[in-house]
Design a protein around this motif. Structure first.
Motif, PDB file in Angstrom:
ATOM      1  N   LYS A   1      11.885 -11.370  -5.623  1.00  0.00           N
ATOM      2  CA  LYS A   1      12.131 -10.339  -4.627  1.00  0.00           C
ATOM      3  C   LYS A   1      13.418  -9.580  -4.898  1.00  0.00           C
ATOM      4  CE  LYS A   1      11.974  -9.687   0.383  1.00  0.00           C
ATOM      5  NZ  LYS A   1      11.843 -10.367   1.694  1.00  0.00           N
ATOM      6  N   ASP A   2      14.449 -10.271  -5.291  1.00  0.00           N
ATOM      7  CA  ASP A   2      15.745  -9.637  -5.554  1.00  0.00           C
ATOM      8  C   ASP A   2      16.184  -9.836  -7.002  1.00  0.00           C
ATOM      9  OD1 ASP A   2      16.082  -8.800  -2.845  1.00  0.00           O
ATOM     10  OD2 ASP A   2      16.572 -10.871  -2.328  1.00  0.00           O
TER      11      ASP A   2
ATOM     12  N   LYS B   1      10.912 -15.949  -3.811  1.00  0.00           N
ATOM     13  CA  LYS B   1      12.120 -15.775  -3.012  1.00  0.00           C
ATOM     14  C   LYS B   1      12.735 -17.149  -2.811  1.00  0.00           C
ATOM     15  CE  LYS B   1       9.644 -16.183   1.384  1.00  0.00           C
ATOM     16  NZ  LYS B   1       9.356 -15.565   2.686  1.00  0.00           N
TER      17      LYS B   1
ATOM     18  N   PHE C   1       8.454   2.971  -2.385  1.00  0.00           N
ATOM     19  CA  PHE C   1       9.519   2.317  -1.629  1.00  0.00           C
ATOM     20  C   PHE C   1       9.030   1.623  -0.363  1.00  0.00           C
ATOM     21  CE2 PHE C   1      11.338   6.212  -3.580  1.00  0.00           C
ATOM     22  CZ  PHE C   1      12.142   5.598  -4.529  1.00  0.00           C
ATOM     23  N   GLY C   2       7.722   1.631  -0.133  1.00  0.00           N
ATOM     24  CA  GLY C   2       7.200   1.083   1.107  1.00  0.00           C
ATOM     25  C   GLY C   2       7.234  -0.433   1.166  1.00  0.00           C
ATOM     26  N   THR C   3       7.201  -0.941   2.365  1.00  0.00           N
ATOM     27  CA  THR C   3       7.163  -2.387   2.617  1.00  0.00           C
ATOM     28  C   THR C   3       6.046  -2.673   3.614  1.00  0.00           C
ATOM     29  OG1 THR C   3       8.788  -2.183   4.412  1.00  0.00           O
ATOM     30  CG2 THR C   3       9.635  -2.652   2.196  1.00  0.00           C
ATOM     31  N   GLY C   4       5.740  -3.940   3.756  1.00  0.00           N
ATOM     32  CA  GLY C   4       4.707  -4.354   4.699  1.00  0.00           C
ATOM     33  C   GLY C   4       4.874  -5.808   5.060  1.00  0.00           C
TER      34      GLY C   4
ATOM     35  N   GLU D   1       5.014  -9.583   4.919  1.00  0.00           N
ATOM     36  CA  GLU D   1       5.296 -10.383   3.731  1.00  0.00           C
ATOM     37  C   GLU D   1       4.063 -11.139   3.268  1.00  0.00           C
ATOM     38  OE1 GLU D   1       8.481 -13.839   2.439  1.00  0.00           O
ATOM     39  OE2 GLU D   1       8.934 -12.502   4.072  1.00  0.00           O
TER      40      GLU D   1
ATOM     41  N   LYS E   1       1.443  -1.919   1.959  1.00  0.00           N
ATOM     42  CA  LYS E   1       2.640  -1.127   2.223  1.00  0.00           C
ATOM     43  C   LYS E   1       2.344  -0.169   3.365  1.00  0.00           C
ATOM     44  CE  LYS E   1       4.428  -1.339  -2.509  1.00  0.00           C
ATOM     45  NZ  LYS E   1       4.884  -0.559  -3.682  1.00  0.00           N
TER      46      LYS E   1
ATOM     47  N   ASN F   1       5.220   0.566   5.883  1.00  0.00           N
ATOM     48  CA  ASN F   1       6.468   1.075   6.448  1.00  0.00           C
ATOM     49  C   ASN F   1       7.319   1.723   5.373  1.00  0.00           C
ATOM     50  OD1 ASN F   1       5.935   0.035   9.084  1.00  0.00           O
ATOM     51  ND2 ASN F   1       6.552  -1.993   8.378  1.00  0.00           N
ATOM     52  N   LEU F   2       7.857   2.886   5.678  1.00  0.00           N
ATOM     53  CA  LEU F   2       8.789   3.582   4.800  1.00  0.00           C
ATOM     54  C   LEU F   2      10.109   3.689   5.539  1.00  0.00           C
ATOM     55  CD1 LEU F   2       9.273   5.112   2.137  1.00  0.00           C
ATOM     56  CD2 LEU F   2       8.573   7.201   3.333  1.00  0.00           C
TER      57      LEU F   2
ATOM     58  N   GLN G   1       6.355   3.680  10.139  1.00  0.00           N
ATOM     59  CA  GLN G   1       4.974   3.654   9.663  1.00  0.00           C
ATOM     60  C   GLN G   1       4.494   5.099   9.509  1.00  0.00           C
ATOM     61  OE1 GLN G   1       2.426   1.083  11.893  1.00  0.00           O
ATOM     62  NE2 GLN G   1       0.571   1.719  10.859  1.00  0.00           N
TER      63      GLN G   1
END
Length: 653
Positions: free
Chosen positions: A65-66, A153, A313-316, A318, A323, A325-326, A330
């Motif tokens: 993840k990082d 992670k 760049f979106g997330t959602g 886990e 994806k 959310n930007l 949403q």
């Protein structure tokens, strides 16, 4: 969250047990954990299992993840899963059957298992001390090559596990608010919610607006039902209160429009459409005719830009691979309405050409552009993790196009026949060894495309076949982003008995509706919160359990009436652009509502789109409310007899 090893170092039995249980959840145990830490065994990055000559492959990649871990040397375990009674059928002297295989990732994080039996059931797990790669991934009857990627992670644990938290919650030991605080919050936002509608109504009256008298009350009724159920399905003293967000953001939009009513000049949308600010991209392009009507390129690029930003760049949620959310917002709802504005502009400029085609080159060029747009929408949303929004947009465009070409009835008949053909094939002709659905879908796409291309008609039939086939064809691709679609197809194929994690979601929804019966359990008396996504995808089932089938039927009627009034008001404007944008918003909402309803009932593969005006989602209620309030404002426009006749001719001639 604390580092998992901290629980091991506490010395307490409960801490050690928590740590060991967490290892089991990640596919490991204490012995394997110690072995991996001290003296890990060596395995190649590519393993030939020997289960089948020239068999299929499972491969993938691990990342972090990082970017905080070493990709090389992560243990990957492949487990072949047999039916419970399989070993009972073998003779006592049967040779041992290999059920587990191991590999280690190479320096790039890649791994591969080869020569797998395509009829076998497999699960894959990534294991590394100190890291959490999530639960095992896998599927029944692998069939073809598959790809499973893992994102690691740090291995951390909550101070309280779910069992302890649930017990504390059930024992009502801790609360986050008092009854008085909840009552104050509830009454405050419900009053603001109701007040917002009345203030907007008064503002419209004071400004002499002759807007449609049904649209605003219908919006209030539908969103009000959603707000009340979102309040009732959560523990008011211990859970997040979903209803507050719905009521608050709806009230903000309503108050904002009440102010804008006094700022807007007469017919603001029509004025904006004819201004240079509506489509500045089109005006700036050197090859365009500045005297022609706008083409909506600005809105198209804005919508596509949001999708691409979301893809990058979106997330959602886990582990979901979706994806949504930007930067915390949403944006799929906003992107949808921007695309609807482009559709409206496109048909305003071109609707007449579709029926009175100047030449075949013009039609071929526009059909190829439509095909490219459809493929882009279906592909980008498949990469984002869900085809739902793309299907909504494609069907909205197709409804307008089919009406313009006078092919709507033929398109509907073709869709029904094709769906029945797929159903019969899937239920009665398919076998574990042979899946004919992709071949039928591909053959149907090719044949309808060839016919439309040669005859220059019935393109709508081809496009509806493409949309339906996308659910089947995308699921066969060996990419990680298509696995979610394949899983949802598996859930649709058998909602009662499937091996998917969370695959009982639709089945639980059916039980929830059954529990509610005709009149429902009553607000706050149901158990909808035990159902996955009870406040988002499955909100209709929550409403059915709390308020019963009668309320659901009333909601369906209200949605239908809202769409009808919007389209009726759109025709009365006498302005082609206003007609298309108002009808587009209504039709897109209707299609979205029908798709998610059918999905949650097991009639279609489940999509991740929200239920308009009902699902929890701050961005969803904001953008949907804004879109329909603009429809309300545009319904004030009344065309003269010549304009009305012109719009009528667009639809009927």
């Amino acid at each position: 969250m604390l580092d998992a090893t901290a629980f091991l170092q506490t010395g307490s039995e409960s801490g050690k047990l928590r740590f060991i249980n967490s290892l089991a959840h990640l596919g490991s145990d204490s012995a394997l954990y110690e072995e991996e830490k001290i003296s890990p065994q060596k395995y190649p990055s590519e393993v030939e299992t020997g289960l089948s000559e020239n068999g299929v492959r499972i491969k993938g990649n691990i990342s972090y993840k990082d970017d905080e871990g070493n990709k090389e040397g992560v243990l990957i375990r492949l487990t072949r899963i047999f039916p419970d009674a399989y070993f009972d059928t073998l003779p006592a002297n049967a040779t041992s059957i290999a059920t587990e295989f191991y590999t280690r990732t190479d320096e790039d994080g890649d791994y591969e298992f080869a020569d797998l039996d395509p009829k076998g059931n497999y699960s894959v797990q990534a294991i590394k001390p100190g890291f959490n790669f999530g639960q095992a991934k896998g599927l029944a009857e692998i069939g073809s090559n598959r790809n499973f990627d893992f994102i690691g992670k740090p291995h951390q644990l909550r101070i309280l596990d779910r069992v302890e938290y649930r017990q504390i919650k059930n024992d009502k030991i801790f609360t986050v608010r008092t009854p008085d605080e909840f009552q104050k919050e509830f009454l405050t936002y419900i009053v603001l919610f109701v007040l917002g509608f009345w203030i907007l109504h008064i503002a419209l009256y004071l400004k002499n607006y002759r807007s449609d008298q049904f649209i605003l009350p219908l919006i209030m009724f539908i969103s009000g039902i959603g707000t009340m159920v979102l309040y009732s399905v959560q523990d008011p003293l211990r859970d997040e209160i979903y209803g507050t967000g719905m009521a608050k953001y709806a009230a903000i939009v309503l108050f904002a429009f009440s102010v804008l009513i006094f700022i807007f000049k007469q017919n603001p949308i029509n004025r904006f459409y004819h201004s240079g600010w509506f489509d500045p991209v089109y005006k700036l392009l050197p090859f365009t005719n500045k005297l022609k009507a706008p083409r909506g390129y600005t809105w198209l690029l804005a919508s596509i830009g949001l999708m691409l930003l979301l893809a990058m760049f979106g997330t959602g949620p886990e582990g979901s691979g979706v994806k949504v959310n930007l930067f915390g917002l949403q944006v799929s709802e906003l992107s949808k309405y921007l695309m609807v504005v482009f559709f409206a502009t496109f048909f305003t400029a071109n609707a007449g050409y579709f029926r009175n085609i100047p030449d075949n080159r013009w039609l071929t060029k526009n059909n190829l552009l439509m095909f490219a747009l459809f493929i882009f929408l279906l592909t980008i949303y498949a990469m984002l993790g869900d085809l739902g929004p793309a299907v909504v947009l494609c069907l909205t465009f197709l409804f307008f196009y089919a009406f313009a070409k006078e092919e709507f009835l033929e398109m509907i008949i073709a869709a029904i026949v094709f769906a029945l053909l797929l159903f019969i094939t899937g239920k009665f002709l398919n076998t574990p060894e042979n899946n004919y659905l992709p071949w039928i879908a591909l053959l149907s796409c090719v044949s309808t495309f060839a016919y439309a291309f040669v005859k220059k008609k019935y393109e709508s039939v081809f496009f509806i076949i493409i949309i339906i086939s996308s659910f089947i064809l995308f699921a066969t691709l060996p990419f990680s982003f298509t696995q979610r679609l394949a899983d949802r197809n598996g859930m649709f194929d058998n909602m009662w008995e499937n091996k998917l994690v969370g695959g009982d979601q639709v089945a639980q929804g059916v039980w929830s509706l059954n529990t509610g019966g005709i009149m429902g359990q009553g607000l706050g008396n149901g158990m909808a919160d035990v159902m996955p996504a009870h406040h988002t995808d499955m909100i209709l089932q929550s409403i059915g359990e709390e308020l019963g089938l009668l309320t659901l039927i009333t909601l369906f009627f209200a949605f239908g009436l809202l769409v009808y009034r919007c389209i009726l008001a759109a025709r009365r404007t006498g302005k082609p652009f206003m007609f298309y944008v108002m009808a587009g918003i209504a039709i897109a909402t209707m299609i979205q509502f029908m798709l998610i309803t059918a999905g949650t009932l097991g009639l279609l593969p489940l999509t991740g789109i929200s239920v308009p005006f009902l699902s929890k989602g701050n961005a969803g209620i904001i953008f949907t409310m804004i879109a329909f309030l603009f429809v309300l404002i545009m319904s004030n426009e009344k065309g003269d007899s010549i304009e009305m006749e012109y719009v009528k001719n667009i639809l009927t001639t």
